[in-house]
Design a protein around this motif. Structure first.
Motif, PDB file in Angstrom:
ATOM      1  N   GLY A 205       0.730  -1.114  -0.020  1.00 27.79           N
ATOM      2  CA  GLY A 205      -0.182  -0.134   0.494  1.00 27.79           C
ATOM      3  C   GLY A 205       0.829   1.121  -0.318  1.00 27.79           C
ATOM      4  O   GLY A 205       1.480   0.449  -0.060  1.00 27.79           O
ATOM      5  N   ARG A 206       0.182   2.447   0.593  1.00 29.94           N
ATOM      6  CA  ARG A 206       0.834   3.843   0.273  1.00 29.94           C
ATOM      7  C   ARG A 206       1.940   3.618   0.937  1.00 29.94           C
ATOM      8  O   ARG A 206       2.770   4.639   1.177  1.00 29.94           O
ATOM      9  CB  ARG A 206      -0.103   4.684   0.776  1.00 29.94           C
ATOM     10  CG  ARG A 206      -0.017   6.280   0.627  1.00 29.94           C
ATOM     11  CD  ARG A 206      -0.916   7.317   1.725  1.00 29.94           C
ATOM     12  NE  ARG A 206      -2.190   6.908   1.651  1.00 29.94           N
ATOM     13  CZ  ARG A 206      -3.037   7.879   0.673  1.00 29.94           C
ATOM     14  NH1 ARG A 206      -2.541   8.319   0.097  1.00 29.94           N
ATOM     15  NH2 ARG A 206      -4.196   6.978   0.398  1.00 29.94           N
ATOM     16  N   ALA A 207       1.829   2.779   2.217  1.00 32.84           N
ATOM     17  CA  ALA A 207       3.283   3.024   3.522  1.00 32.84           C
ATOM     18  C   ALA A 207       4.096   2.772   2.893  1.00 32.84           C
ATOM     19  O   ALA A 207       5.452   2.642   2.917  1.00 32.84           O
ATOM     20  CB  ALA A 207       2.760   1.677   4.915  1.00 32.84           C
ATOM     21  N   ALA A 230      -1.239  -4.192  -5.574  1.00 33.80           N
ATOM     22  CA  ALA A 230      -1.099  -2.716  -4.641  1.00 33.80           C
ATOM     23  C   ALA A 230      -2.566  -2.398  -4.089  1.00 33.80           C
ATOM     24  O   ALA A 230      -3.287  -2.533  -5.009  1.00 33.80           O
ATOM     25  CB  ALA A 230      -0.477  -2.341  -5.658  1.00 33.80           C
ATOM     26  N   SER A 231      -2.753  -1.585  -3.957  1.00 37.93           N
ATOM     27  CA  SER A 231      -3.799  -0.607  -3.253  1.00 37.93           C
ATOM     28  C   SER A 231      -4.001   0.615  -4.373  1.00 37.93           C
ATOM     29  O   SER A 231      -2.848   0.618  -4.950  1.00 37.93           O
ATOM     30  CB  SER A 231      -3.445  -0.299  -1.786  1.00 37.93           C
ATOM     31  OG  SER A 231      -3.283   0.289  -1.570  1.00 37.93           O
ATOM     32  N   ARG A 232      -5.290   0.665  -4.544  1.00 36.19           N
ATOM     33  CA  ARG A 232      -4.904   2.458  -5.789  1.00 36.19           C
ATOM     34  C   ARG A 232      -4.296   3.285  -4.966  1.00 36.19           C
ATOM     35  O   ARG A 232      -3.721   3.500  -5.470  1.00 36.19           O
ATOM     36  CB  ARG A 232      -6.502   2.368  -5.083  1.00 36.19           C
ATOM     37  CG  ARG A 232      -6.785   3.612  -5.851  1.00 36.19           C
ATOM     38  CD  ARG A 232      -8.244   4.400  -5.528  1.00 36.19           C
ATOM     39  NE  ARG A 232      -8.107   5.540  -6.376  1.00 36.19           N
ATOM     40  CZ  ARG A 232      -9.237   6.633  -5.550  1.00 36.19           C
ATOM     41  NH1 ARG A 232     -10.335   6.082  -5.015  1.00 36.19           N
ATOM     42  NH2 ARG A 232      -8.611   7.247  -6.440  1.00 36.19           N
ATOM     43  N   ILE A 263      -1.375  -1.829   3.960  1.00 35.56           N
ATOM     44  CA  ILE A 263      -2.260  -1.209   3.416  1.00 35.56           C
ATOM     45  C   ILE A 263      -3.449  -1.770   5.011  1.00 35.56           C
ATOM     46  O   ILE A 263      -3.643  -1.708   5.567  1.00 35.56           O
ATOM     47  CB  ILE A 263      -3.348  -2.728   2.662  1.00 35.56           C
ATOM     48  CG1 ILE A 263      -1.867  -2.523   1.294  1.00 35.56           C
ATOM     49  CG2 ILE A 263      -4.415  -2.919   2.055  1.00 35.56           C
ATOM     50  CD1 ILE A 263      -1.907  -2.831   0.434  1.00 35.56           C
ATOM     51  N   SER A 264      -4.721  -0.234   4.456  1.00 35.08           N
ATOM     52  CA  SER A 264      -5.520  -0.294   6.021  1.00 35.08           C
ATOM     53  C   SER A 264      -6.725  -0.651   5.970  1.00 35.08           C
ATOM     54  O   SER A 264      -6.934  -1.347   6.919  1.00 35.08           O
ATOM     55  CB  SER A 264      -5.826   1.461   5.964  1.00 35.08           C
ATOM     56  OG  SER A 264      -6.628   1.335   4.147  1.00 35.08           O
ATOM     57  N   GLY A 265      -6.557  -1.112   4.242  1.00 39.15           N
ATOM     58  CA  GLY A 265      -8.530  -2.413   4.599  1.00 39.15           C
ATOM     59  C   GLY A 265      -9.305  -1.643   4.400  1.00 39.15           C
ATOM     60  O   GLY A 265     -10.175  -1.679   5.157  1.00 39.15           O
TER      61      GLY A 265
HETATM   62  C1  LIG Z   1     -14.803   4.579  -5.878  1.00 34.12           C
HETATM   63  C2  LIG Z   1     -13.384   4.337  -4.918  1.00 34.12           C
HETATM   64  C3  LIG Z   1     -12.836   2.796  -5.545  1.00 34.12           C
HETATM   65  C4  LIG Z   1     -12.152   2.330  -5.020  1.00 34.12           C
HETATM   66  N1  LIG Z   1     -11.061   1.737  -5.609  1.00 34.12           N
HETATM   67  C5  LIG Z   1      -9.785   1.226  -4.881  1.00 34.12           C
HETATM   68  C6  LIG Z   1      -9.618  -0.588  -5.478  1.00 34.12           C
HETATM   69  O1  LIG Z   1     -10.093  -1.005  -6.048  1.00 34.12           O
HETATM   70  N2  LIG Z   1      -8.794  -0.712  -4.517  1.00 34.12           N
HETATM   71  C7  LIG Z   1      -7.927  -0.034  -3.725  1.00 34.12           C
HETATM   72  O2  LIG Z   1      -7.269  -0.513  -3.080  1.00 34.12           O
HETATM   73  N3  LIG Z   1      -8.716   0.968  -2.774  1.00 34.12           N
HETATM   74  C8  LIG Z   1      -9.899   1.519  -3.702  1.00 34.12           C
HETATM   75  N4  LIG Z   1     -10.047   2.908  -3.241  1.00 34.12           N
HETATM   76  C9  LIG Z   1      -9.320   3.520  -2.068  1.00 34.12           C
HETATM   77  C10 LIG Z   1      -9.560   2.964  -0.458  1.00 34.12           C
HETATM   78  O3  LIG Z   1     -11.030   4.214  -0.301  1.00 34.12           O
HETATM   79  C11 LIG Z   1      -8.448   3.366  -0.382  1.00 34.12           C
HETATM   80  O4  LIG Z   1      -8.266   4.799  -0.211  1.00 34.12           O
HETATM   81  C12 LIG Z   1      -7.351   3.000  -0.419  1.00 34.12           C
HETATM   82  O5  LIG Z   1      -7.390   1.350  -0.632  1.00 34.12           O
HETATM   83  C13 LIG Z   1      -6.134   3.207   0.445  1.00 34.12           C
HETATM   84  O6  LIG Z   1      -5.212   2.290   0.234  1.00 34.12           O
HETATM   85  P1  LIG Z   1      -3.566   2.067   1.553  1.00 34.12           P
HETATM   86  O7  LIG Z   1      -4.214   1.371   2.432  1.00 34.12           O
HETATM   87  O8  LIG Z   1      -2.712   1.852   0.573  1.00 34.12           O
HETATM   88  O9  LIG Z   1      -3.818   3.740   2.010  1.00 34.12           O
HETATM   89  P2  LIG Z   1      -4.146   3.958   3.287  1.00 34.12           P
HETATM   90  O10 LIG Z   1      -4.871   4.195   3.664  1.00 34.12           O
HETATM   91  O11 LIG Z   1      -3.253   5.817   3.312  1.00 34.12           O
HETATM   92  O12 LIG Z   1      -3.237   2.854   4.229  1.00 34.12           O
HETATM   93  C14 LIG Z   1      -1.036   3.000   4.183  1.00 34.12           C
HETATM   94  C15 LIG Z   1      -1.676   1.667   5.732  1.00 34.12           C
HETATM   95  O13 LIG Z   1      -0.117   1.782   5.664  1.00 34.12           O
HETATM   96  C16 LIG Z   1      -0.247   1.616   7.297  1.00 34.12           C
HETATM   97  N5  LIG Z   1       1.325   1.945   7.474  1.00 34.12           N
HETATM   98  C17 LIG Z   1       2.674   3.363   7.431  1.00 34.12           C
HETATM   99  N6  LIG Z   1       3.776   3.295   7.198  1.00 34.12           N
HETATM  100  C18 LIG Z   1       4.069   1.776   7.860  1.00 34.12           C
HETATM  101  C19 LIG Z   1       4.661   1.137   8.481  1.00 34.12           C
HETATM  102  N7  LIG Z   1       6.338   1.792   7.706  1.00 34.12           N
HETATM  103  N8  LIG Z   1       4.984  -0.365   8.559  1.00 34.12           N
HETATM  104  C20 LIG Z   1       3.864  -0.754   8.306  1.00 34.12           C
HETATM  105  N9  LIG Z   1       1.925  -0.598   8.010  1.00 34.12           N
HETATM  106  C21 LIG Z   1       2.732   1.149   8.200  1.00 34.12           C
HETATM  107  C22 LIG Z   1      -0.864   2.523   7.964  1.00 34.12           C
HETATM  108  O14 LIG Z   1      -0.917   2.536   8.765  1.00 34.12           O
HETATM  109  C23 LIG Z   1      -2.058   2.470   6.771  1.00 34.12           C
HETATM  110  O15 LIG Z   1      -2.612   1.941   7.855  1.00 34.12           O
HETATM  111  C24 LIG Z   1     -11.329   3.456  -3.688  1.00 34.12           C
HETATM  112  C25 LIG Z   1     -11.883   4.329  -3.312  1.00 34.12           C
HETATM  113  C26 LIG Z   1     -13.058   4.983  -4.320  1.00 34.12           C
HETATM  114  C27 LIG Z   1     -13.595   5.765  -4.001  1.00 34.12           C
END
Ligand SMILES: Cc1cc2nc3c(=O)[nH]c(=O)nc-3n(C[C@H](O)[C@H](O)[C@H](O)COP(=O)(O)OP(=O)(O)OC[C@H]3O[C@@H](n4cnc5c(N)ncnc54)[C@H](O)[C@@H]3O)c2cc1C
Lengths: 315, 249
Positions: A205-207, A230-232, A263-265
């Motif tokens: 994910g973003r992390a 990967a996450s979005r 990935i936050s979930g």
């Molecule tokens: C219409 C729509 C469709 C979407 N479709 C998708 C889709 O198909 N797939 C998808 O994935 N998302 C989708 N999204 C986006 C979704 O809502 C989230 O924004 C996205 O999944 C967040 O990605 P993330 O978990 O990587 O990022 P974040 O939510 O920013 O999470 C990052 C996580 O990393 C953790 N972290 C940070 N640093 C570290 C470290 N050093 N070690 C361990 N953990 C750490 C944090 O605690 C956090 O939980 C969609 C959104 C919309 C509105």
């Protein structure tokens, strides 16, 4: 009453997709099903032979035209619509290919489509996810209406081989439109397992913070023979290419092992992994929603934990 | 007039946790925040950018649904759309019926481009754009992450399972948009005031000559199966051991 089912084959580079074999498995759940597969291609022979070997398929129809060298929905739809008269059901996989072309076929036939069929209850009753999988809806098709649907491939195992169906050439007199033209496709070549069908997936994910940061995931994936996802947020930020996105708008997958790392979930992400057998979450925030669905959770910094895992596997 | 028509839908906001009604007749929408479908916002944003570059003279937004949908049309007007069309009905509208409505509006408005979201996040059907293109007998470019208009043609980059595919289509055409096409603008307060004065026309479904004509009857709504609560491990060694025990490593 017997049911006649036409499945639109998905293929590329002379390979029938696993998704097509999963459509056959879905169709086999319809009572008294006679299953045919249609292959649109410039040269359909190799793909037709693969389709003919799927258990449950009684006939393969090939529609050959130079314009079918690339799968374009606007060209395939009228060909399939012209064949559909003899069938009670027309199905295709809910890949981007099927999602593009099947509604076009449905509209040409004047019928509504059932998207993402995950279970067949009868020839006219189907279950599908809505609201990013947060609710399941069972729908009944009005009597006498042709059923057009896409099959949620993560819900099915592919139909086995061992079949020996007849292959028949269809001579089509459908005029193909010239208003839609293929230009190019850019797909990263990779020796890693395919994300859609891999038994193990390591997903970031973003992390991860950068494309460079993603490398530790590729290393781990290679060590355990996993595909990378990967996450979005990671794709939007340019850390990973779009075809790796998992979720509501990315790929819906069902691996044996899914490792969500940083990935936050979010619900839109979880939609893509509902059918994963074992979910592992590594996240430094113990409150992250991913832990609500994880079978095994580890609260920690991924930049420390992931290299440690690798070291343990090397030893 | 060089016009773009944008189809939008009112949906439960993407941040809302969806709950199924205990009697299985639907999901709970009472008192829940409603928004413009996020993919449709991206479609509208793209239309506005094309207009701002001088590639179109007018952006018209349209929706079909009950009276409440006008709130979302007003949001679109505040974003910058010039006019809104509301096809009013309380009937359940399946994608095929929505496409038939859009076709009527296309015949009326004669757009050179129709932009729509690739799917609505309520029913996740992902059908209306392709159905409109079929009924209109025009090209479709689905899942667009890049759109370049060049006279009577457009080049569209599509997010497909294999990666990125580029196709060329003749206009007019239907383009359905994916998330990475653009990032929609925020609506500012003065724009909301201005939007109140922009034209919003209401049409009756029957007057357009379209029937709701339902083909799919909802039988039952249910919540998905919950996953069993998992375990927590304290470090990498425990994790590797747990995975080995399950035969996964
Ligand atoms: C219409 C729509 C469709 C979407 N479709 C998708 C889709 O198909 N797939 C998808 O994935 N998302 C989708 N999204 C986006 C979704 O809502 C989230 O924004 C996205 O999944 C967040 O990605 P993330 O978990 O990587 O990022 P974040 O939510 O920013 O999470 C990052 C996580 O990393 C953790 N972290 C940070 N640093 C570290 C470290 N050093 N070690 C361990 N953990 C750490 C944090 O605690 C956090 O939980 C969609 C959104 C919309 C509105």
């Amino acid at each position: 009453m017997s049911h006649r089912i036409l499945i639109l084959a998905e293929h590329s580079q002379n390979q029938l997709s696993v998704g097509t074999a999963k459509c056959v498995a879905c169709a086999a759940g319809i009572p008294d099903a006679e299953i045919n597969v249609a292959v649109c291609a410039a040269d359909a022979s190799a793909v037709a032979a693969q389709a003919a070997s799927l258990k449950g398929v009684s006939k393969v129809l090939t529609i050959e035209h130079p314009a079918h060298a690339h799968a374009l929905g606007a060209l395939i739809a009228p060909q399939i619509a012209a064949l559909a008269g003899a069938y009670t059901h027309v199905l295709g996989p809910s890949s981007t290919f099927g999602k593009d072309v099947m509604p076009r076929i449905a509209a040409l036939l004047g019928t509504s489509q059932i998207s993402d069929i995950m279970a067949v209850e009868s020839a006219t009753r189907f279950r599908r996810p809505i609201y990013a999988g947060n609710a399941l809806l069972t729908v009944e098709v009005t009597a006498g209406t042709k059923v057009v649907g896409t099959v949620r491939t993560a819900s099915y195992q592919p139909a086995p081989g061992g079949g020996n169906a007849a292959v028949e050439k269809v001579v089509s007199n459908v005029e193909l439109p010239t208003h839609t033209r293929f230009v190019s496709v850019s797909a990263a070549k990779s020796d890693r397992p395919d994300l859609q069908t891999a038994a193990k997936v390591v997903s970031g994910g973003r992390a991860l913070g950068s494309a460079e940061g993603f490398k530790i995931l590729y290393q781990l994936a290679d060590k355990i023979g996993a595909a990378v996802g990967a996450s979005r947020a990671a794709v939007d930020a340019g850390y990973a290419p779009n075809e790796l996105q998992v979720g509501q708008t990315g790929k819906i997958i069902a691996p044996e092992l899914y490792m969500a790392i940083g990935i936050s979930g979010a619900i839109q992400h979880l939609t893509g992994i509902k059918d994963a057998r074992t979910i592992v979450a590594i996240n430094k925030d113990s409150e992250a929603p991913i832990f609500e669905v994880a079978d095994i959770g580890l609260v920690g910094d991924l930049f420390q934990v992931v290299p440690e895992i690798e070291k343990l596997l090397a030893g | 007039m060089q016009r773009i028509l944008v189809g939008i839908k009112r949906v439960v906001d993407y941040n809302v946790r969806i709950r199924v009604k205990p009697d299985g007749t639907g999901v709970i929408t009472d008192g829940v925040k409603m928004s413009v479908n996020p993919f449709d916002e991206i479609a509208l944003e793209e239309a506005l950018r094309i207009k701002e570059r001088g590639g179109a003279e007018e952006v018209v937004v349209a929706t079909v649904g009950p009276a409440d949908c006008q709130q979302q049309l007003r949001t679109c007007l505040a974003m910058g759309a010039d006019r809104a069309l509301h096809v009013q009905t309380d009937a359940r509208i399946e994608p095929l019926a929505a496409a038939r409505v859009m076709l009527k509006l296309v015949e009326r408005e004669q757009p050179f481009l129709v932009l729509m979201g690739k799917q609505a996040i309520d029913n996740d059907n992902g059908q209306t754009g392709q159905m409109l293109a079929a009924l209109w007998n025009r090209p479709q470019a689905t899942f667009a992450s890049k759109l370049q208009i060049d006279g009577q043609k457009a080049q569209v980059t599509r997010e497909v399972d294999a990666g990125l595919e580029t196709i060329e289509i003749d206009l007019p055409a239907v383009v359905t948009v994916d998330l990475r096409l653009n990032e929609p603008r925020y609506v500012k307060l003065p724009d909301i005031m201005k939007a109140k004065k922009k034209p919003l026309e209401t049409l009756e479904l029957a007057a357009l000559g379209v029937e709701a004509h339902e083909q799919l009857q909802p039988v039952r709504f249910e919540p998905p199966a919950q996953r069993q609560k998992g375990i927590k491990v304290k470090d990498a060694a425990e994790l590797v051991a747990a995975l080995k025990q399950k035969g996964l490593l």
